[in-house]
Motif scaffolding. Structure first.
Motif, short mmCIF file in Angstrom:
data_model
loop_
_atom_site.label_atom_id
_atom_site.label_comp_id
_atom_site.label_asym_id
_atom_site.label_seq_id
_atom_site.Cartn_x
_atom_site.Cartn_y
_atom_site.Cartn_z
N TYR A 9 12.74 3.70 3.83
CA TYR A 9 11.74 2.74 4.30
C TYR A 9 10.35 3.37 4.34
CZ TYR A 9 9.84 -1.21 6.95
OH TYR A 9 9.11 -2.30 7.34
N GLN A 10 10.29 4.61 4.83
CA GLN A 10 9.01 5.31 4.88
C GLN A 10 8.44 5.53 3.48
OE1 GLN A 10 7.29 5.70 7.50
NE2 GLN A 10 8.81 5.37 9.11
N ALA A 11 9.33 5.90 2.52
CA ALA A 11 8.88 6.13 1.15
C ALA A 11 8.35 4.84 0.54
CB ALA A 11 10.04 6.67 0.31
N PHE A 12 9.01 3.73 0.87
CA PHE A 12 8.58 2.43 0.37
C PHE A 12 7.18 2.08 0.91
CE2 PHE A 12 8.19 -2.05 1.72
CZ PHE A 12 8.17 -2.68 0.49
N LEU A 13 6.97 2.29 2.19
CA LEU A 13 5.66 2.00 2.80
C LEU A 13 4.57 2.83 2.13
CD1 LEU A 13 6.48 1.88 6.63
CD2 LEU A 13 5.99 -0.06 5.13
N LYS A 14 4.90 4.10 1.89
CA LYS A 14 3.94 5.01 1.28
C LYS A 14 3.59 4.53 -0.14
CE LYS A 14 3.28 9.88 0.91
NZ LYS A 14 3.99 11.13 0.60
N ASP A 15 4.62 4.14 -0.88
CA ASP A 15 4.44 3.64 -2.26
C ASP A 15 3.48 2.46 -2.32
OD1 ASP A 15 6.01 5.41 -3.51
OD2 ASP A 15 7.64 4.02 -4.01
N ILE A 16 3.68 1.50 -1.42
CA ILE A 16 2.84 0.31 -1.51
C ILE A 16 1.61 0.42 -0.62
CG2 ILE A 16 4.71 -1.24 -2.24
CD1 ILE A 16 4.76 -2.29 0.64
N GLY A 17 1.48 1.54 0.11
CA GLY A 17 0.28 1.77 0.90
C GLY A 17 0.14 0.87 2.12
N LEU A 18 1.27 0.57 2.77
CA LEU A 18 1.20 -0.25 3.98
C LEU A 18 1.58 0.58 5.21
CD1 LEU A 18 2.80 -3.65 2.86
CD2 LEU A 18 0.40 -3.23 3.42
N GLU A 19 1.08 0.13 6.36
CA GLU A 19 1.40 0.81 7.62
C GLU A 19 2.78 0.35 8.10
OE1 GLU A 19 -0.56 3.08 9.29
OE2 GLU A 19 -1.77 3.02 7.46
N ASP A 20 3.38 1.17 8.98
CA ASP A 20 4.66 0.82 9.58
C ASP A 20 4.40 -0.19 10.71
OD1 ASP A 20 7.21 0.71 10.48
OD2 ASP A 20 7.46 2.87 10.74
N GLU A 21 4.30 -1.45 10.35
CA GLU A 21 3.98 -2.49 11.32
C GLU A 21 5.05 -3.58 11.32
OE1 GLU A 21 0.27 -3.74 9.77
OE2 GLU A 21 -0.91 -2.37 11.03
N VAL A 22 5.18 -4.24 12.46
CA VAL A 22 6.14 -5.33 12.56
C VAL A 22 5.87 -6.41 11.52
CG1 VAL A 22 6.87 -7.24 14.08
CG2 VAL A 22 6.73 -4.91 14.98
N ALA A 23 4.58 -6.68 11.26
CA ALA A 23 4.22 -7.73 10.30
C ALA A 23 4.77 -7.41 8.91
CB ALA A 23 2.71 -7.90 10.24
N VAL A 24 4.78 -6.14 8.55
CA VAL A 24 5.32 -5.74 7.24
C VAL A 24 6.83 -5.98 7.21
CG1 VAL A 24 5.69 -3.79 5.67
CG2 VAL A 24 3.49 -4.04 6.85
N ALA A 25 7.50 -5.59 8.29
CA ALA A 25 8.95 -5.81 8.38
C ALA A 25 9.27 -7.30 8.30
CB ALA A 25 9.49 -5.22 9.69
N GLU A 26 8.46 -8.11 8.96
CA GLU A 26 8.69 -9.56 8.93
C GLU A 26 8.52 -10.12 7.53
OE1 GLU A 26 6.03 -10.81 12.02
OE2 GLU A 26 7.65 -10.84 13.53
N MET A 27 7.51 -9.60 6.83
CA MET A 27 7.27 -10.05 5.45
C MET A 27 8.49 -9.73 4.57
SD MET A 27 4.40 -8.39 2.94
CE MET A 27 5.40 -6.97 2.47
N ILE A 28 9.06 -8.55 4.76
CA ILE A 28 10.21 -8.13 3.94
C ILE A 28 11.43 -9.01 4.21
CG2 ILE A 28 11.87 -6.26 3.56
CD1 ILE A 28 9.43 -4.34 4.19
N GLY A 42 15.82 -1.21 6.86
CA GLY A 42 14.76 -0.58 7.63
C GLY A 42 13.89 -1.62 8.32
N ALA A 43 13.65 -2.73 7.63
CA ALA A 43 12.84 -3.81 8.21
C ALA A 43 13.59 -4.47 9.38
CB ALA A 43 12.49 -4.84 7.14
N PHE A 44 14.88 -4.76 9.18
CA PHE A 44 15.68 -5.35 10.27
C PHE A 44 15.65 -4.46 11.51
CE2 PHE A 44 18.49 -8.06 7.31
CZ PHE A 44 17.93 -9.24 7.78
N GLU A 45 15.66 -3.16 11.26
CA GLU A 45 15.67 -2.18 12.33
C GLU A 45 14.42 -2.29 13.22
OE1 GLU A 45 18.51 -0.88 12.11
OE2 GLU A 45 18.29 0.50 13.78
N ARG A 46 13.35 -2.83 12.68
CA ARG A 46 12.07 -2.94 13.40
C ARG A 46 11.89 -4.28 14.09
NH1 ARG A 46 11.93 0.98 10.00
NH2 ARG A 46 10.41 2.64 10.22
N LEU A 47 12.88 -5.15 13.95
CA LEU A 47 12.76 -6.49 14.51
C LEU A 47 13.88 -6.74 15.52
CD1 LEU A 47 12.03 -8.28 11.11
CD2 LEU A 47 10.35 -7.61 12.86
N THR A 48 13.58 -7.58 16.51
CA THR A 48 14.54 -7.83 17.58
C THR A 48 15.12 -9.23 17.45
OG1 THR A 48 13.19 -6.40 18.98
CG2 THR A 48 14.78 -7.81 20.10
#
Ligand SMILES: [Zn+2]
Length: 162
Positions: A9-28, A42-48
């Motif tokens: 998940y971290q490598a993916f964020l780095k690749d697309i240049g996004l921050e580790d934010e809930v909004a990104v997880a929601e988009m995924i 990884g995105a599910f892991e960030r959401l409740t």
């Protein structure tokens, strides 16, 4: 296993240049299909889960939103890595989901993945007779120790001999 998902998940964020934010997880999780399976997990892991309060898809079996998420997670991308047997990535994906969420699965399913996951992770897949033999032994009450005792130490063979 958690590391496959978190590092991926971290490598993916780095690749697309996004921050580790809930909004990104929601988009995924809105899309799922276009993303590798570990990115989706990884995105599910960030959401409740709004119903049970667990991380999404990881609540008790019978929690309706978690049951739905459990199904949705399988529409993620599962591209086989080079040099593995076909559909290997799908097997890794299923094994990771079962092992990380043992409380959502039967003891027998959990045991078969505890035994089989290292081999799947090394790129091997059981033949149908091997998978059936493993299931038959588990159904007859074989324990992890029984199964492990008959495995080839280099993890390339499935436990066959009863
Ligand atoms: Zn839930």
């Amino acid at each position: 296993m958690d590391r496959i998902i978190e590092d991926g998940y971290q490598a993916f964020l780095k690749d697309i240049g996004l921050e580790d934010e809930v909004a990104v997880a929601e988009m995924i999780v809105e899309e799922i299909k276009g993303y590798d399976w570990w990115v989706v997990d990884g995105a599910f892991e960030r959401l409740t889960c709004g119903e049970c309060g667990s991380r999404r898809g990881r609540g008790p079996k019978g929690c309706p939103p978690c049951d739905l998420d459990e199904g949705f997670r399988y529409s993620a991308r599962e591209l086989d890595r080079a040099g593995v047997m076909p559909r290997n990535e799908h097997a890794i994906r299923v094994g990771a989901a079962v092992l990380r969420n043992g409380h959502r699965h039967s003891d027998k399913a959990l045991l078969s993945w505890q035994i089989g996951f290292p081999m799947v992770l090394s790129g091997c897949m059981p033949t149908t007779p091997e998978a059936q033999a493993l299931r038959a032994r588990i159904n007859k009450g074989a324990t992890y120790e029984d199964l492990a005792a008959t495995m080839v130490p280099d993890l390339t063979g499935w436990p066959l001999t009863p």
